[in-house]
Structures are given as structure tokens and as C-alpha cells.
Design an enzyme around this catalytic site. Structure first.
Site, PDB file in Angstrom:
ATOM      1  N   LYS A 177       0.830  -1.216   0.000  1.00  0.00           N
ATOM      2  CA  LYS A 177       0.000   0.000   0.000  1.00  0.00           C
ATOM      3  C   LYS A 177       0.864   1.265   0.000  1.00  0.00           C
ATOM      4  CE  LYS A 177      -2.209  -1.023   3.779  1.00  0.00           C
ATOM      5  NZ  LYS A 177      -1.546  -2.318   4.054  1.00  0.00           N
ATOM      6  N   GLU A 203       1.342   5.544  11.440  1.00  0.00           N
ATOM      7  CA  GLU A 203       2.264   4.635  10.763  1.00  0.00           C
ATOM      8  C   GLU A 203       3.653   4.758  11.394  1.00  0.00           C
ATOM      9  OE1 GLU A 203       1.637   2.266   8.211  1.00  0.00           O
ATOM     10  OE2 GLU A 203      -0.336   2.665   9.010  1.00  0.00           O
ATOM     11  N   ARG A 204       4.620   4.041  10.844  1.00  0.00           N
ATOM     12  CA  ARG A 204       5.955   3.983  11.452  1.00  0.00           C
ATOM     13  C   ARG A 204       6.732   5.278  11.211  1.00  0.00           C
ATOM     14  NH1 ARG A 204       4.731  -0.273   8.467  1.00  0.00           N
ATOM     15  NH2 ARG A 204       4.426  -2.301   9.464  1.00  0.00           N
TER      16      ARG A 204
END
Length: 499
Positions: A177, A203-204
């Protein structure tokens, strides 16, 4: 009283508190439970969404989410609550959470408070606006339907995106993605004169740092803004970062009349943050543990993404699907807001078919004869029909072998396998990993290639020659590359002639 501005970052300041002449509204902490803080105000109760500050130098930021009675409010902390205790003084700022807007925000990276986090000089010459804004009224919306070209073959051919629409990239963990999202940034900034806003929700941190570095190296940062509410931040910050990004996008659309590409990675984390906030606030969860207000919260964010006469906000959103289950309430609610749904398949990824987009599950409301044209629509339908027939024949091939199929079915399989390989594409963002130069393919070239494959023009060409190419014009060159090792292997096997 606090100073005119309270610094939350070494690089920038956040929105101003009321001036010294303004009457202050001061409260006291009653209880602290994780990120949930109850505060008592004796003089005046702050409205919902008001930002409160507490702790040393106002470092703890709290947003009011509920008024419990005539003297108590319950808020969610957008920062860690270490150091808070009963009786701690809380300052009412008399304003909601604000985001900076203006030309100066371009090429910068922000957190949820509008602080710059890119170690560059502090912002100047910006205006601050509330992150809580209403969607544009129906009277201001544009009714034109236009295709938004991405340069990615399988998307442009089978699930075309809408200018001013919302597209979702659905998939489980590790199917590509984020790679697809970053590829779209590369492709679109090159030929779009608008602004790109990247919003990272939950997210990271590593991904955010890599994206910033890649965009800087590619030279596309001057027309880009990045906002991040990462995994390590409290749920309140992750829940509001999307609203801050939309406030910036609305400025470029409404004030500067520019088209905006809004990329959100990942909208599921927004729903997840809302679920955490809801649980902390003590609300009874609904089905599968999600918050009862999930539909309303998602609609409040999604409906602000709109196409007006002034400009368009086109949004592409990555949507994590828990356990690859597309009946999950988060995926179902998100589907209802989108004009295009691009579904990523773990099976295709395991076969090396990148981008791993499932052509049969992906769909777009733009794929109608009135919008894309009769030829494009007919070709897309024929591609889907061919791939669907191949999917049905796979079980027979697995049990009996390809030789047991009729001549007609074998030709369908050959076409489908060539189509599958032609719809793969090398990406600019993965050049360093694959060693293949990225390709940008126009819609006309994609349709031309698919049409020629369906007419069996390449039935004598090895199907591998269609794998990871750009336009169909590259087939001959690729066929020579594929056939050369095969001919060398055949020559090596031939016995030498007797003397």
C-alpha cells in the site's frame, strides 16, 4: 497567566493563547486516567473542542470532548500526561486546535500542533485556522467528472481515479500500500501543477523519515507538505492529524485556487485512534469493538474532501484491512465514501505480480461509457471477462493440466496470462531494489497494449516478454532478452559433431 505563545518544540511555536488583557479561565485537574483528564471550572465551562493547557510551561495539551455537568469537562490529552496530578492548574485557551496555512508551509513537515519537525528554521508569515471546519455546501460543489491519470497501467485501465474524488488502496499488512502511494506521489507531482499533502496517521516513524528523504532527493518537496501523527503518539494526536491536513488542503483549494492531492496513510489508523479515544472516554463499544460513532467521525473527515468550482482535493487513502477481512466494519464504512476502490492481493504479491492489484475486485465509479468513453469501457470489460474466465479454469488446470483444455480455452488462458504480465509495471520508488527503471505509461498506450494482446498479436511472443515493461512497444526488445538465455542453454545441450 502564560506568555503570548507557548513553545512545544525547539523549532517552532504553536498557536497563541489569549493576551494578558483577556480574562483568563482557569480550572483544576480532578482526575487523570491514562490520556483522559477530568477538569473542574468554577467560573465558565469551555465549549467542546476547546484546547486546554496544563503542566510545566503548558506542555500538556488537552482537547475538551465532553461536558459532564455545570462545572466539569472531560478531555483527551494530545500529549503524554506525565506530571499531571489532582489540583494541577489548567488554562483555557478559548480556541480550538489550530493548524498553520499559507505559502510558507510548502516543503515543510509538521506535527498535529503545527510545529515544524524537519529541523529547518521556524515558520513565519502564516495564518492559523481551526482544524474543525464544515464540508463545502452542495451549492459550491462541482458536478464535472474528470479522470485523474496516474501513469499506473492497471489503475488507469480498470479502476480510473476521479479528479476531486476519493480512492482507497485496500490490503492487509505487507502487500504494497505504502509503495503504491509513494509511486503515485512521484508520478503525479511531475505533471500536476498542484500541491501534494501527505498525512501519515499512526504509521511507522521510519517510513516518514524515508519518504521525506526520497521526496527531497526527487526535487518534489517545494510543492509538498507533510504531516505526521505517528504510532508512538497518544491516540488524541493520531485522531486529529487528519483534520489538520484537511485544513491545509482547504486553504490551497479555496484561497489559492490550486488542485490538491491529499495522500493519507493510513485511514484505518484514524478509525483505530477514534476507537481508542472512545474507549478511554468510557463509551460502550459497538460491533467488533469499534466505537459507536465510527460512521459519523469518518464522514466528518471524508466529506471535507470535495471538488468545488475553486479547485479540487483529490484523495488517495491507504486502508489497512485487518486479517484481510473485507467485511470488517472499518473497511465497509470506508468503502461507502470512495469513488474508486483498489484492492491489493496477497496471492498476486506472492506470484511477483507487482503492483499486486486484484483486477477483478478493484472497481471505480468512473468506469462508465459516459465518462471514460465507449472504447475504454468495452476494453476494460473484455479484460475483466478474460481474467475471470482464466480464474475459473485454474482449478481444471491444477487437476488435469493445460493440455486437457479445449483450443478456445487454451487461447483464453494465453491471453489472460499475457494481460496479467502486461499489467505489471516497474516503479520509480523501487528502482534501488529491483534494478529496473521506473515507467510512467499514458492511458492511450495502456489501452492500445491491452487491445493488441486481446487480438492475439503477441501469441508467438514468450509471455515473460510482457512482464515488467512500460508500453507494448518494448515487447520486441524484451523478447530478445528472454529468448537469448534460452537459445544459449539449447546450444550447450547439443552434442558436439563427431570429427
Amino acid at each position: 497567566m502564560y506568555a503570548e505563545k507557548i513553545s512545544l518544540s525547539s523549532s517552532s511555536n504553536v498557536t497563541a493563547l489569549p493576551s494578558a488583557s483577556a480574562p483568563s479561565n482557569v480550572g483544576a485537574v480532578v482526575s487523570v486516567r491514562g490520556s483522559v483528564v477530568d477538569i473542574r471550572f468554577d467560573t465558565r465551562l469551555p465549549p467542546i473542542h476547546t484546547v486546554l493547557r496544563a503542566g510545566e510551561s503548558g506542555s500538556v495539551v488537552i482537547e475538551v470532548l465532553a461536558q459532564r455537568d455545570s462545572h466539569h469537562v472531560r478531555g483527551i490529552a494530545l500529549t503524554p500526561t506525565q506530571g499531571l496530578a489532582r489540583g494541577t492548574v489548567v488554562q483555557d485557551t478559548d480556541s480550538p486546535l489550530m493548524a498553520p496555512v499559507g505559502a510558507a508551509i510548502l516543503s515543510r513537515m509538521f506535527d498535529v500542533f503545527g510545529n515544524t519537525i524537519d529541523r529547518e528554521p521556524a515558520l513565519s508569515g502564516v495564518e492559523w485556522r481551526s482544524v474543525h471546519r464544515s464540508p463545502p455546501p452542495l451549492s459550491q460543489r462541482s458536478t464535472r467528472s474528470e479522470i485523474f491519470e496516474t501513469g499506473i497501467k492497471v489503475i488507469d485501465a480498470l479502476a480510473p481515479l476521479e479528479r476531486g474524488g476519493k480512492a482507497g488502496l485496500f490490503g492487509g499488512a505487507g502487500v504494497g500500500k505504502t509503495v503504491l502511494l509513494t509511486e503515485m506521489i512521484h508520478n503525479m507531482i511531475g505533471h500536476q501543477q498542484g500541491v501534494s499533502i501527505f498525512c501519515g496517521i499512526g504509521e511507522r516513524s521510519r517510513e516518514g523519515e524515508e519518504l521525506y528523504r526520497e521526496m527531497k532527493q526527487a526535487g518534489v518537496l517545494p510543492n509538498m507538505v507533510m504531516l505526521f501523527g505517528q504510532m508512538n503518539e497518544p491516540p488524541g494526536a493520531r485522531f486529529r492529524i487528519g483534520h489538520a491536513a484537511l485544513t491545509m488542503a482547504e486553504y490551497f483549494r479555496d484561497d489559492e485556487h490550486r488542485d490538491v492531492l491529499l495522500l493519507i496513510d493510513n485511514i484505518f489508523r484514524f478509525i483505530q485512534a477514534g476507537s481508542e479515544v472512545s474507549g478511554l472516554m468510557g463509551r460502550m463499544p459497538s460491533r467488533l469493538g469499534y466505537q459507536p460513532t465510527m460512521g459519523t467521525e469518518l464522514a466528518g473527515l471524508e466529506e471535507r474532501i470535495a471538488n468545488t468550482e475553486a479547485g479540487a482535493i483529490t484523495s488517495i487513502q491507504a486502508v489497512y484491512v485487518p486479517a484481510d477481512d473485507f467485511t470488517d466494519p472499518a473497511a465497509v464504512h470506508t468503502f461507502s465514501h470512495l469513488s474508486a476502490s483498489i484492492v491489493l492481493s496477497r496471492k498476486r504479491a506472492s506470484e511477483g505480480m507487482y503492483p499486486a492489484i486484484d483486477p477483478l475486485q478493484s472497481a471505480s465509479k468512473m468506469a462508465t461509457p459516459g465518462i471514460v468513453g465507449e472504447r475504454h469501457y468495452s476494453l476494460a470489460q473484455e479484460i475483466r471477462r478474460t481474467l475471470a474466465q482464466y480464474a475459473q479454469l485454474k482449478d481444471i488446470i491444477a487437476m488435469l493440466g493445460l493440455e486437457q483444455l479445449s483450443t478456445r480455452d487454451r487461447s483464453v488462458v494465453a491471453r489472460a496470462r499475457r494481460l496479467e504480465r502486461f499489467l505489471t509495471q516497474p516503479f520509480f520508488t523501487t528502482e534501488q531494489f529491483t534494478g529496473l527503471k521506473g515507467k510512467l505509461v499514458a492511458i492511450a498506450d495502456t489501452l492500445d497494449g491491452c487491445e493488441r494482446i486481446l487480438r492475439d498479436e503477441f501469441q508467438d511472443v514468450p509471455e515473460q516478454a510482457l512482464y515488467m515493461i512500460g508500453t507494448v512497444a518494448e515487447v520486441k526488445t524484451q523478447a530478445q532478452v528472454v529468448q537469448a538465455p534460452a537459445s544459449k542453454a539449447a546450444d550447450a545441450k547439443e552434442p558436439a559433431n563427431a570429427p
